[in-house]
Scaffold this motif. Structure first.
Motif, PDB file in Angstrom:
ATOM      1  N   ALA A 211       2.488 -16.065  -9.560  1.00 40.22           N
ATOM      2  CA  ALA A 211       3.656 -15.273  -9.145  1.00 40.22           C
ATOM      3  C   ALA A 211       3.326 -14.432  -7.884  1.00 40.22           C
ATOM      4  CB  ALA A 211       4.074 -14.351 -10.317  1.00 40.22           C
ATOM      5  N   ASP A 212       2.154 -13.816  -7.988  1.00 41.08           N
ATOM      6  CA  ASP A 212       1.736 -13.020  -6.825  1.00 41.08           C
ATOM      7  C   ASP A 212       1.667 -13.893  -5.576  1.00 41.08           C
ATOM      8  OD1 ASP A 212       1.622 -10.761  -8.353  1.00 41.08           O
ATOM      9  OD2 ASP A 212      -0.594 -10.712  -8.525  1.00 41.08           O
ATOM     10  N   LEU A 213       1.061 -15.086  -5.763  1.00 36.48           N
ATOM     11  CA  LEU A 213       0.894 -15.995  -4.636  1.00 36.48           C
ATOM     12  C   LEU A 213       2.253 -16.450  -4.093  1.00 36.48           C
ATOM     13  CD1 LEU A 213      -2.119 -18.213  -5.726  1.00 36.48           C
ATOM     14  CD2 LEU A 213      -2.030 -16.731  -3.762  1.00 36.48           C
ATOM     15  N   ALA A 214       3.132 -16.733  -5.048  1.00 33.08           N
ATOM     16  CA  ALA A 214       4.457 -17.206  -4.653  1.00 33.08           C
ATOM     17  C   ALA A 214       5.183 -16.119  -3.869  1.00 33.08           C
ATOM     18  CB  ALA A 214       5.249 -17.594  -5.906  1.00 33.08           C
ATOM     19  N   ILE A 215       5.089 -14.870  -4.299  1.00 33.49           N
ATOM     20  CA  ILE A 215       5.762 -13.786  -3.612  1.00 33.49           C
ATOM     21  C   ILE A 215       5.121 -13.586  -2.234  1.00 33.49           C
ATOM     22  CG2 ILE A 215       6.119 -11.243  -3.671  1.00 33.49           C
ATOM     23  CD1 ILE A 215       6.261 -11.673  -6.796  1.00 33.49           C
ATOM     24  N   ALA A 216       3.780 -13.642  -2.273  1.00 32.51           N
ATOM     25  CA  ALA A 216       3.083 -13.461  -1.012  1.00 32.51           C
ATOM     26  C   ALA A 216       3.491 -14.535   0.002  1.00 32.51           C
ATOM     27  CB  ALA A 216       1.548 -13.490  -1.241  1.00 32.51           C
ATOM     28  N   ALA A 217       3.574 -15.794  -0.511  1.00 36.74           N
ATOM     29  CA  ALA A 217       3.941 -16.914   0.351  1.00 36.74           C
ATOM     30  C   ALA A 217       5.356 -16.712   0.880  1.00 36.74           C
ATOM     31  CB  ALA A 217       3.834 -18.220  -0.441  1.00 36.74           C
ATOM     32  N   THR A 218       6.224 -16.295   0.061  1.00 32.39           N
ATOM     33  CA  THR A 218       7.605 -16.092   0.444  1.00 32.39           C
ATOM     34  C   THR A 218       7.672 -14.980   1.492  1.00 32.39           C
ATOM     35  OG1 THR A 218       8.145 -16.581  -1.809  1.00 32.39           O
ATOM     36  CG2 THR A 218       9.956 -15.741  -0.466  1.00 32.39           C
TER      37      THR A 218
ATOM     38  N   ARG B 268      10.103 -10.617 -11.571  1.00 33.20           N
ATOM     39  CA  ARG B 268      10.764 -11.049 -12.819  1.00 33.20           C
ATOM     40  C   ARG B 268      11.358 -12.442 -12.667  1.00 33.20           C
ATOM     41  NH1 ARG B 268      15.678 -10.629 -14.511  1.00 33.20           N
ATOM     42  NH2 ARG B 268      16.211  -9.297 -12.730  1.00 33.20           N
ATOM     43  N   PHE B 269      11.945 -12.652 -11.512  1.00 32.84           N
ATOM     44  CA  PHE B 269      12.585 -13.948 -11.248  1.00 32.84           C
ATOM     45  C   PHE B 269      11.556 -15.088 -11.301  1.00 32.84           C
ATOM     46  CE2 PHE B 269      13.639 -17.135  -8.048  1.00 32.84           C
ATOM     47  CZ  PHE B 269      14.818 -17.654  -8.623  1.00 32.84           C
ATOM     48  N   VAL B 270      10.399 -14.900 -10.684  1.00 37.33           N
ATOM     49  CA  VAL B 270       9.341 -15.943 -10.688  1.00 37.33           C
ATOM     50  C   VAL B 270       8.808 -16.171 -12.088  1.00 37.33           C
ATOM     51  CG1 VAL B 270       7.016 -16.482  -9.878  1.00 37.33           C
ATOM     52  CG2 VAL B 270       8.669 -15.535  -8.322  1.00 37.33           C
ATOM     53  N   ALA B 271       8.574 -15.038 -12.732  1.00 37.16           N
ATOM     54  CA  ALA B 271       8.046 -15.182 -14.114  1.00 37.16           C
ATOM     55  C   ALA B 271       9.010 -15.959 -14.981  1.00 37.16           C
ATOM     56  CB  ALA B 271       7.787 -13.787 -14.703  1.00 37.16           C
ATOM     57  N   ASP B 272      10.301 -15.673 -14.829  1.00 39.43           N
ATOM     58  CA  ASP B 272      11.308 -16.422 -15.613  1.00 39.43           C
ATOM     59  C   ASP B 272      11.252 -17.911 -15.297  1.00 39.43           C
ATOM     60  OD1 ASP B 272      12.218 -14.277 -16.999  1.00 39.43           O
ATOM     61  OD2 ASP B 272      14.141 -14.060 -15.890  1.00 39.43           O
TER      62      ASP B 272
ATOM     63  N   MET C 166      -3.677 -18.513 -19.250  1.00 36.80           N
ATOM     64  CA  MET C 166      -2.353 -18.902 -18.776  1.00 36.80           C
ATOM     65  C   MET C 166      -1.621 -17.695 -18.187  1.00 36.80           C
ATOM     66  SD  MET C 166      -1.776 -22.145 -19.060  1.00 36.80           S
ATOM     67  CE  MET C 166      -0.023 -22.475 -19.226  1.00 36.80           C
ATOM     68  N   ALA C 167      -1.700 -16.581 -18.928  1.00 36.84           N
ATOM     69  CA  ALA C 167      -0.990 -15.381 -18.468  1.00 36.84           C
ATOM     70  C   ALA C 167      -1.539 -14.926 -17.111  1.00 36.84           C
ATOM     71  CB  ALA C 167      -1.174 -14.278 -19.530  1.00 36.84           C
ATOM     72  N   ASP C 168      -2.863 -14.970 -17.096  1.00 37.63           N
ATOM     73  CA  ASP C 168      -3.527 -14.580 -15.870  1.00 37.63           C
ATOM     74  C   ASP C 168      -3.092 -15.495 -14.718  1.00 37.63           C
ATOM     75  OD1 ASP C 168      -5.257 -12.864 -14.541  1.00 37.63           O
ATOM     76  OD2 ASP C 168      -6.956 -14.277 -14.733  1.00 37.63           O
ATOM     77  N   ALA C 169      -3.094 -16.813 -15.054  1.00 39.44           N
ATOM     78  CA  ALA C 169      -2.723 -17.799 -14.034  1.00 39.44           C
ATOM     79  C   ALA C 169      -1.302 -17.578 -13.584  1.00 39.44           C
ATOM     80  CB  ALA C 169      -2.886 -19.212 -14.625  1.00 39.44           C
ATOM     81  N   ARG C 170      -0.417 -17.310 -14.519  1.00 34.92           N
ATOM     82  CA  ARG C 170       0.978 -17.077 -14.168  1.00 34.92           C
ATOM     83  C   ARG C 170       1.107 -15.880 -13.208  1.00 34.92           C
ATOM     84  NH1 ARG C 170       2.458 -17.615 -19.696  1.00 34.92           N
ATOM     85  NH2 ARG C 170       2.894 -19.816 -20.107  1.00 34.92           N
ATOM     86  N   LYS C 171       0.368 -14.864 -13.621  1.00 39.74           N
ATOM     87  CA  LYS C 171       0.467 -13.657 -12.815  1.00 39.74           C
ATOM     88  C   LYS C 171       0.013 -13.935 -11.373  1.00 39.74           C
ATOM     89  CE  LYS C 171      -0.536  -8.698 -13.224  1.00 39.74           C
ATOM     90  NZ  LYS C 171      -0.838  -8.472 -11.855  1.00 39.74           N
ATOM     91  N   GLN C 172      -1.104 -14.660 -11.259  1.00 39.66           N
ATOM     92  CA  GLN C 172      -1.639 -14.965  -9.932  1.00 39.66           C
ATOM     93  C   GLN C 172      -0.684 -15.855  -9.172  1.00 39.66           C
ATOM     94  OE1 GLN C 172      -5.635 -16.412  -9.848  1.00 39.66           O
ATOM     95  NE2 GLN C 172      -6.466 -14.564 -10.855  1.00 39.66           N
TER      96      GLN C 172
END
Lengths: 169, 320
Positions: free
Chosen positions: A132-139, A155-159, A124-130
């Protein structure tokens, strides 16, 4: 006297018959009656004695039989006890074995569960991290520029994800 | 109906045993009427006869047979008690049975285990055995048929006459042939049942009655005689009854002796008469009867003696 003579009765013969009878009686008394009556009495006592002995023998036999019964009873009871004890022991051992097996199974299950949970958490943690990365990259892709203050964005995505996860589950 | 009867006859005779028995009976009956097999007229003699023509008069056939009876009884007794065993042989068993039976009978009358039983037993037991063997010994073949011939002289002549008088009672045939004997020789049988000799029966009767008085006195003292002699001034009726008791007591001697004598003597006469009438078969029937009578008379003599002994020892005054 003439009439007696004609009947053949004479005092000599009468006397001889009386003496004869007396002698015969004495002889028979000594020779026959006493031994025979003694023998009868003796045999009577012998038979009574025999019967008494038979009685005693049967009494003894009955006693022996009773003793045999008590001994058998005791032995049977002991056997019963031993068997019961053995059964109890066996049950106890079986119980032990079963409980230990249960315990082990429990332990294994707990461990497996913990492992599975840990794995899940890691995934799950790994998935979250990915994500988040994907979401930032997409943005960044959409905005066409690199987001400033990258750390704050992460931090904002993780929250957000954490919030989703908490309300979603 | 007759054919059915004939059929049954045929079935009866088809059995070899039935046929043989019937033939034997018929043959014996036919032989009985043939003159060669006819039995002479019965030798009937009230008194026992002297055996020796010139010897002592007291040596009679009755006395000889008494000694024979003694011998037989003692031999039978010796065989029974010779090497007596706890487990009895056949003869010992029979004698024991007889003695035990009589001992129980004595006890049942004189009292169980009483001193009287022990006192009376030898007397009554000896009476029974002696009378029984005496009665039976007269039934043996040879009794009355084996004997010696005496010339008819003096006192023998009188006996022959008496014998003929008695013989006449048997019927005309006997009376017709009897006189032929007279004047010639007299047949004297070698043996004669002691029971058919009044000396023997009389002796036993005297013993029985005397011992009754003896045991009465032994048991009750002189008071025993009070049943015969009562003071007529105090008890007139009792005195009369006592007188009759006394007569009854004395007449016991006669009844005892003549009962036994009469039964056995008459039985022998009956056998002789039957043999005279029909030589074969008919006497056999009466032999069976005589065996029965011989036993009964021995028992009667014994039981009466026992009863009188027992009654004599009981005080009569207690009943009043």
């Amino acid at each position: 006297m003439d009439a007696l003579d004609k009947l053949g009765i004479s005092w000599e013969l009468l006397l001889s018959q009386i003496v004869n009878f007396g002698l015969l009686m004495v002889i028979l008394q000594q020779l026959l009656y006493k031994p025979v009556l003694n023998m009868l009495e003796q045999r009577k006592q012998r038979i009574a004695q025999g019967l008494e002995q038979a009685d005693q023998a049967s009494h003894a036999a009955a006693e022996a039989e009773a003793e045999k019964q008590t001994i058998l009873e005791e032995v049977r009871r002991e056997a019963q006890e031993v068997r019961a004890q053995a059964t109890r022991d066996a049950e106890r051992i079986a119980q032990d074995v079963r409980s230990r097996a249960d315990q082990e199974a429990q332990d294994i299950r707990m461990k497996a569960q913990a492992d599975a949970e840990a794995q899940t958490a890691a995934v799950m943690a790994d998935a979250r991290k990915q994500i988040a990365d994907l979401a930032i990259a997409a943005t960044e892709q959409i905005l066409g520029r690199e987001l400033a203050n990258r750390a704050e964005q992460e931090r904002f995505v993780a929250d957000y994800l954490a919030q989703q996860n908490g309300s979603g589950s | 109906m007759f054919s059915g009867l004939w059929k049954r006859f045929q079935i009866f005779f088809s059995n070899a045993r039935n046929r043989n028995i019937t033939i034997a009976i018929v043959a014996l009956l036919i032989l009985s009427v043939l003159p060669w097999f006819r039995v002479g007229p019965p030798h009937v003699e009230l008194a026992a006869e002297s055996l020796l023509e010139h010897g002592p008069k007291w040596f009679t056939n009755g006395l000889l047979t008494t000694l024979l009876v003694d011998l037989v009884i003692i031999l039978l007794a010796v065989f029974a008690v010779f090497r007596m065993k706890e487990v009895p042989g056949a003869w010992q068993n029979i004698v024991e049975m007889l003695i035990e039976g009589m001992w129980n009978l004595t006890q049942s009358i004189a009292g169980h285990g009483s001193a009287n039983s022990r006192k009376f037993f030898p007397w009554v037991m000896t009476i029974f055995i002696f009378v029984l063997i005496s009665n039976y010994i007269g039934l043996l073949p040879g009794f009355g048929s084996i004997g010696v011939w005496h010339s008819a002289t003096g006192e023998n002549h009188a006996l022959v006459e008496l014998g003929n008088q008695v013989a006449m009672a048997g019927g005309d045939a006997i009376a017709a042939t009897a006189p032929a004997e007279e004047g010639a020789e007299v047949f004297v049988p070698l043996f004669r049942s002691p029971s058919a000799d009044l000396n023997m029966t009389g002796a036993l009767a005297l013993i029985s009655v005397f011992m009754t008085q003896f045991y009465g006195v032994q048991a009750l003292g002189v008071g025993y005689f009070s049943k015969f002699f009562k003071n007529p001034f105090k008890d007139a009726m009792g005195a009369v009854v006592g007188f009759f008791e006394l007569i009854a007591e004395i007449s016991k001697i006669i009844s005892f002796s003549f009962r036994l004598f009469g039964n056995i003597f008459a039985g022998e006469v009956v056998l002789l008469v039957m043999a005279f009438l029909v030589t074969f078969l008919l006497p056999s029937v009466f032999y069976g009867l005589e065996l029965f009578i011989g036993f009964i008379q021995a028992l009667v003599f014994m039981l009466l003696t026992l009863a009188f002994f027992t009654m004599a020892t009981v005080s009569h005054d207690d009943h009043h």
